[in-house]
Design an enzyme around this catalytic site. Structure first.
Site, short mmCIF file in Angstrom:
data_model
loop_
_atom_site.label_atom_id
_atom_site.label_comp_id
_atom_site.label_asym_id
_atom_site.label_seq_id
_atom_site.Cartn_x
_atom_site.Cartn_y
_atom_site.Cartn_z
N ASP A 1 -17.68 -11.09 -22.21
CA ASP A 1 -18.35 -11.32 -20.93
C ASP A 1 -19.80 -11.76 -21.14
O ASP A 1 -20.25 -12.76 -20.56
CB ASP A 1 -18.33 -10.05 -20.07
CG ASP A 1 -16.93 -9.53 -19.86
OD1 ASP A 1 -15.98 -10.31 -20.07
OD2 ASP A 1 -16.77 -8.34 -19.53
N SER A 2 -20.53 -11.01 -21.97
CA SER A 2 -21.94 -11.38 -22.15
C SER A 2 -22.04 -12.71 -22.90
O SER A 2 -22.97 -13.49 -22.65
CB SER A 2 -22.71 -10.27 -22.86
OG SER A 2 -22.23 -10.05 -24.15
N HIS B 1 7.98 -7.91 -3.66
CA HIS B 1 6.67 -8.31 -4.20
C HIS B 1 6.77 -9.65 -4.94
O HIS B 1 7.21 -9.70 -6.08
CB HIS B 1 6.16 -7.23 -5.16
CG HIS B 1 5.75 -5.98 -4.46
ND1 HIS B 1 4.49 -5.78 -3.99
CD2 HIS B 1 6.48 -4.89 -4.10
CE1 HIS B 1 4.43 -4.60 -3.39
NE2 HIS B 1 5.62 -4.04 -3.43
N GLU C 1 4.38 -11.26 -6.15
CA GLU C 1 3.30 -11.39 -7.15
C GLU C 1 3.68 -10.86 -8.52
O GLU C 1 3.01 -11.17 -9.50
CB GLU C 1 2.03 -10.69 -6.63
CG GLU C 1 2.07 -9.17 -6.54
CD GLU C 1 2.71 -8.62 -5.26
OE1 GLU C 1 3.45 -9.37 -4.60
OE2 GLU C 1 2.49 -7.44 -4.95
N CYS D 1 5.33 -6.19 1.64
CA CYS D 1 5.73 -4.79 1.63
C CYS D 1 5.05 -4.03 2.78
O CYS D 1 5.33 -4.31 3.94
CB CYS D 1 5.43 -4.16 0.27
SG CYS D 1 6.33 -2.63 0.01
N TYR D 2 4.10 -3.13 2.50
CA TYR D 2 3.42 -2.42 3.60
C TYR D 2 2.80 -3.42 4.57
O TYR D 2 2.82 -3.23 5.78
CB TYR D 2 2.33 -1.52 3.01
CG TYR D 2 1.52 -0.76 4.03
CD1 TYR D 2 2.00 0.42 4.57
CD2 TYR D 2 0.27 -1.22 4.45
CE1 TYR D 2 1.26 1.13 5.52
CE2 TYR D 2 -0.48 -0.53 5.39
CZ TYR D 2 0.02 0.65 5.92
OH TYR D 2 -0.72 1.34 6.85
N GLY E 1 0.84 -1.19 0.00
CA GLY E 1 0.00 0.00 0.00
C GLY E 1 0.87 1.23 0.00
O GLY E 1 2.05 1.16 0.34
N GLY F 1 -19.42 -8.74 -26.85
CA GLY F 1 -18.20 -8.88 -26.06
C GLY F 1 -18.11 -10.25 -25.41
O GLY F 1 -19.09 -11.00 -25.38
N LYS G 1 -10.91 -11.28 -15.69
CA LYS G 1 -11.10 -11.33 -17.14
C LYS G 1 -10.42 -12.55 -17.78
O LYS G 1 -11.00 -13.22 -18.63
CB LYS G 1 -10.54 -10.04 -17.76
CG LYS G 1 -10.85 -9.87 -19.22
CD LYS G 1 -12.21 -9.26 -19.38
CE LYS G 1 -12.55 -8.97 -20.81
NZ LYS G 1 -13.86 -8.30 -20.90
#
Ligand code: XMP
Length: 533
Positions: free
Chosen positions: A247-248, A189, A191, A102-103, A75, A245, A389
């Site tokens: 998603d739909s 980090h 990640e 980290c934070y 953060g 798209g 996504k």
């Protein structure tokens, strides 16, 4: 929106709601890190279900949620500042493994008796890290490994109960663990991909420390979601808006599998879609689903409302409002509908604070015109609200959707209206559609479509002089915009090969009436946005 009071949202049905998927869950407490979502995705990549939650969730609530592990994100704050975001210190006593990053590490170390201070220089970028105690967290990690740092503060002193696990030349406590409590800290980090062995370290935390078995699979997710939708819907009818798209399309595919003939899809053709897009959606839909499809031909309605309008946000509002009207009118024809299915994704949920335990801060400006108002009176079904996504794309492939749909670039709700700068007319849309088809077609032909995140044409309200044959022309300029991005919040312009740009330019100028000049947009976001309006 106060998520907990929204009667249309069933917060008990997401995958985490007590199903087998949630049996092994890890929570990421979000302290405002740009990487919080990335952490969650990395955990899911290890087949452990992961959710991002508010940083100040009480220890009691966390105990109730019963995660296998807790990750404290990084953060932008300093732990010694007044008002810095903190977690409930009782979480360290729950016996649930905690990994502070980290934070998050600084917070854990400070809460357990250490000291955090500002470092003389902000350390940002790659650093060589020496593992001093491999133990469980660094199992199978090279003794010397490259990590990614991004911090101004660091832990300068730890309580006696802590042991260092790794160090760098400037950071004596690059990694620590508590001797009695299952509390770990990483100053770097794990990640981000620049931390070469970050995946191993996170994997070790999950398997060695949290004792997860990695059962979470997207395939199970699909099966469970289909079963849950079936049960919830019963014999009622569900309406689903299709946009073209991914998603739909995935929502429709899931629902078609779950309830088949009880599904009605509605596609509003607002006249602002790309070339042949409505036809393609209808074709793809009828090839893949047996459900009922309504196509609303609303081009004239939209263009009439947009006549004379030049201001981008006004265009958006008009299009959003008209979309809802069209959808409502068509939905009213479906007599027995009770549910409305939407392709809300996990980032939308966490960024709008829409989950009871989600971080409250709204990070991203939402400009989706697809959100339908509650007044429609349907109960919402959002089968993708737990997915990122890339997970939606994988799910789409698993459900048998073609790559063409699954990898389609995103397209804004207001469509070509925000790419036709100034007033939108049928003529301008025609010109833009032709040019856009050439841009995208050439990028696909060069095999670069998947490597770019979004590519399109923008019709500029600028005319310039040209020569064609023996004659002088005075026609429109067209911009080609092509970007690479992971999250669409920042983006770099795509460094496309010059011969490809040259082919695009030649073809557009030769084939598209009304365009005599093509320019390539070489602006990054920020400060430029991806769309021009
Ligand atoms: P910007 O232009 O803000 O775009 O850098 C970031 C992403 O959002 C899309 N975009 C929209 N999507 N309605 C949408 O549904 C909108 O009004 C809208 N405006 C921008 C844009 O295409 C890009 O993917």
């Amino acid at each position: 929106m106060a998520a907990t009071t929204d009667p249309h949202v069933n917060y008990e049905t997401p995958a985490s709601g007590g199903s087998a998927l949630a049996a092994e869950k890890v929570l990421v407490l979000d302290f405002g890190s740009q990487f919080a979502q990335l952490i969650a995705r990395r955990v899911r990549d290890e087949h452990v279900y992961c959710e991002i939650v508010r940083h100040d969730l009480t220890a009691d609530r966390i105990a109730e949620l019963a995660p296998r592990g807790i990750i404290l994100s990084g953060g932008p704050s300093s732990v010694y500042e007044a008002g810095a975001p903190r977690c409930d210190p009782k979480i360290f006593e729950l016996g649930i493994p905690v990994l502070g990053i980290c934070y998050g590490m600084q917070l854990a170390c400070e809460a357990l008796g250490g000291r955090v201070e500002s470092h003389t220089v902000r350390e940002y970028g790659r650093a060589h890290c020496e593992v001093v105690d491999a133990g469980d967290l660094f199992r199978d990690v090279q003794p010397q490994t490259e990590v990614w740092m991004s911090h101004g503060d660091q832990v300068t002193q730890v309580a006696e109960d802590f042991s260092p696990l790794a160090k760098t030349s400037t950071c004596p406590f690059a990694a620590v663990r508590h001797n009695r409590l299952p509390v770990y800290g990483l100053q770097f980090h794990p990640e981000v991909t620049h931390t070469v062995e970050g995946k191993t370290i996170l994997g070790n935390f999950l398997r060695e420390v949290c004792k997860t078995t990695g059962q979470w699979r997207l395939g199970d997710f699909a099966d469970e979601t289909i079963a849950a939708v079936r049960e919830r819907v019963g014999t009622s009818r569900v309406i689903c808006g299709l946009s073209g798209g991914v998603d739909s399309a995935v929502v429709a595919a899931l629902l078609a599998k779950a309830i088949g003939p009880q599904l009605t899809c509605i596609l509003v053709d607002n006249g602002l879609l790309r070339k042949d897009e409505a036809t393609a959606v209808v074709r793809e839909f009828t090839e893949h689903f047996k459900a009922d499809l309504h196509v609303v031909d609303a081009e004239e309605r939209f263009l009439a409302k947009l006549a004379g309008v030049t201001e981008p946000q006004t265009k958006r509002k008009i299009i959003g409002g008209e979309f809802i009207e069209c959808f409502k009118q068509e939905a009213a024809k479906v007599t027995d509908a009770r549910f409305l299915a939407q392709g809300t994704l996990y980032p939308d949920v966490i960024e709008s604070g829409g989950s009871p335990d989600g971080p409250a801060a709204s990070i991203k400006l939402h400009h989706n015109v697809g959100g339908l108002p509650e007044e429609l009176g349907f109960e919402l079904i959002e089968p993708l609200r737990d997915l990122f996504k890339d997970e939606v794309r994988r799910l789409g492939l698993q459900l048998g959707l073609p790559e063409e749909i699954v990898w389609r670039h995103p397209f804004p709700g207001p469509g070509l209206a925000v790419r036709c700068l100034g007033e939108v007319t049928a003529e301008k849309c025609r010109t833009l559609r032709e040019a856009d088809a050439i841009v995208v077609g050439e990028i696909k032909a060069a095999g670069l479509y998947r490597q770019t995140s979004q590519a399109f044409a923008v019709l500029l309200p600028v005319q310039s002089v040209g020569v064609m044959g023996d004659g002088r022309t005075y026609e429109n300029a067209l911009a080609v915009r092509c970007v690479n991005t992971d999250d669409f919040m920042t983006a770099d312009w795509s460094h496309l090969p010059h011969d490809l740009l040259s082919r695009i330019s030649t073809r557009v100028i030769n084939e598209v009436k009304g365009v005599n000049r093509v320019v390539y947009d070489i602006s990054s976001k920020p400060p430029a946005t991806i769309e021009w309006e």
